[in-house]
Design a protein around this motif. Structure first.
Motif, PDB file in Angstrom:
ATOM      1  N   PHE A  65       0.834  -1.190   0.000  1.00 15.63           N
ATOM      2  CA  PHE A  65       0.000   0.000   0.000  1.00 15.63           C
ATOM      3  C   PHE A  65       0.873   1.246   0.000  1.00 15.63           C
ATOM      4  O   PHE A  65       1.798   1.379   0.797  1.00 15.63           O
ATOM      5  CB  PHE A  65      -0.926   0.011   1.211  1.00 15.63           C
ATOM      6  CG  PHE A  65      -1.721   1.282   1.366  1.00 15.63           C
ATOM      7  CD1 PHE A  65      -2.789   1.548   0.523  1.00 15.63           C
ATOM      8  CD2 PHE A  65      -1.393   2.206   2.330  1.00 15.63           C
ATOM      9  CE1 PHE A  65      -3.518   2.713   0.646  1.00 15.63           C
ATOM     10  CE2 PHE A  65      -2.117   3.371   2.466  1.00 15.63           C
ATOM     11  CZ  PHE A  65      -3.186   3.616   1.622  1.00 15.63           C
ATOM     12  N   THR A  66       0.580   2.147  -0.917  1.00 16.98           N
ATOM     13  CA  THR A  66       1.311   3.410  -1.021  1.00 16.98           C
ATOM     14  C   THR A  66       0.341   4.554  -0.781  1.00 16.98           C
ATOM     15  O   THR A  66      -0.553   4.788  -1.598  1.00 16.98           O
ATOM     16  CB  THR A  66       1.962   3.559  -2.402  1.00 16.98           C
ATOM     17  OG1 THR A  66       2.810   2.434  -2.647  1.00 16.98           O
ATOM     18  CG2 THR A  66       2.776   4.836  -2.475  1.00 16.98           C
ATOM     19  N   PRO A  67       0.451   5.254   0.318  1.00 17.58           N
ATOM     20  CA  PRO A  67      -0.495   6.356   0.579  1.00 17.58           C
ATOM     21  C   PRO A  67      -0.240   7.526  -0.345  1.00 17.58           C
ATOM     22  O   PRO A  67       0.839   7.677  -0.938  1.00 17.58           O
ATOM     23  CB  PRO A  67      -0.204   6.711   2.042  1.00 17.58           C
ATOM     24  CG  PRO A  67       1.221   6.310   2.247  1.00 17.58           C
ATOM     25  CD  PRO A  67       1.435   5.088   1.390  1.00 17.58           C
ATOM     26  N   ARG A  68      -1.259   8.368  -0.490  1.00 14.28           N
ATOM     27  CA  ARG A  68      -1.131   9.565  -1.315  1.00 14.28           C
ATOM     28  C   ARG A  68      -0.329  10.618  -0.568  1.00 14.28           C
ATOM     29  O   ARG A  68      -0.549  10.849   0.618  1.00 14.28           O
ATOM     30  CB  ARG A  68      -2.519  10.126  -1.672  1.00 14.28           C
ATOM     31  CG  ARG A  68      -3.362   9.199  -2.507  1.00 14.28           C
ATOM     32  CD  ARG A  68      -4.677   9.886  -2.871  1.00 14.28           C
ATOM     33  NE  ARG A  68      -5.481   9.082  -3.747  1.00 14.28           N
ATOM     34  CZ  ARG A  68      -6.434   8.257  -3.326  1.00 14.28           C
ATOM     35  NH1 ARG A  68      -6.685   8.155  -2.043  1.00 14.28           N
ATOM     36  NH2 ARG A  68      -7.144   7.547  -4.188  1.00 14.28           N
ATOM     37  N   CYS A  69       0.572  11.220  -1.265  1.00  8.37           N
ATOM     38  CA  CYS A  69       1.412  12.252  -0.670  1.00  8.37           C
ATOM     39  C   CYS A  69       0.789  13.620  -0.936  1.00  8.37           C
ATOM     40  O   CYS A  69       1.287  14.402  -1.760  1.00  8.37           O
ATOM     41  CB  CYS A  69       2.837  12.162  -1.226  1.00  8.37           C
ATOM     42  SG  CYS A  69       3.658  10.606  -0.873  1.00  8.37           S
TER      43      CYS A  69
END
Length: 202
Positions: free
Chosen positions: A92-96
């Motif tokens: 999972f890659t969160p939004r920056c």
């Protein structure tokens, strides 16, 4: 009644032989594997070995059904119940995104008094249709003209009027019948205008 046909553990009499691949005991030490002689233990039912011998493969998110093939039916169909699968194998890659704070501050914009303004029509769009609205606007003008000195005493021509207190643009504003404000200075201006007009006019 036909005799039972020998086959894989968990196969029902008269059903087709299972073609699911057999797993090794090293795949999962917590899940029992049927013995090699294809004989189920006496204390284990056929449904237990049928579930254990199936090899579940979690689908990839790229292979999901299109939304047009999904229905609102949530009842279980006849057969095996699928196991819970994780949502893909990607990390999972969160939004920056940076946090943004938006605040509204009242402006210092003002205007001079609008003595013949029709607030319900010009600010909120409440009208009487294309045929009656010209009559209503004319009546508003001629009714306010005699009391113009009173309104000038209530709001002098040099006073700044702000839009605070009105409904904001886009809000659902109800139709309101505005009342007549009371002002001693407005009454004095009106009385002076009437007295001066009576003295000037023959």
């Amino acid at each position: 009644m036909p005799d039972a046909v020998p086959g894989e553990p968990g196969d029902l009499p008269g059903s087709a032989k299972s073609t699911a691949p057999r797993r090794s005991p090293n795949d999962n030490p917590f899940v029992p594997v049927a013995p090699e002689n294809n004989r189920a233990p006496m204390n284990a039912g056929p449904s237990n070995f049928r579930v254990n011998e199936l090899k579940f493969e979690c689908p990839s998110p790229k292979n999901l059904k299109p939304i047009t093939e999904l229905t609102a039916k949530i009842t279980l169909s006849a057969g095996d119940v699928p196991q819970d699968c994780p949502w893909g194998e990607d990390q999972f890659t969160p939004r920056c995104w940076d946090g943004t704070t938006y605040t509204w501050t009242a402006s210092a914009l003002c205007h001079k008094p609008l003595y013949f303004e029709d607030t319900q029509l010009e600010r909120y769009g409440h009208g009487f249709g294309p045929w009656l609205q010209p009559v209503a606007s004319g009546a508003n003008f001629f009714a306010r003209f005699p009391i113009l000195p009173y309104e000038m005493g209530l709001e002098p021509p040099t006073e700044c009027i702000y839009d605070l207190g009105y409904y904001r643009p886009g809000s659902c504003a109800p139709y309101i019948i505005e009342g007549a404000p009371l002002s001693l200075r407005g009454a004095a201006f009106e009385a002076g205008a009437v007295a001066g007009a009576a003295a000037v006019l023959p």
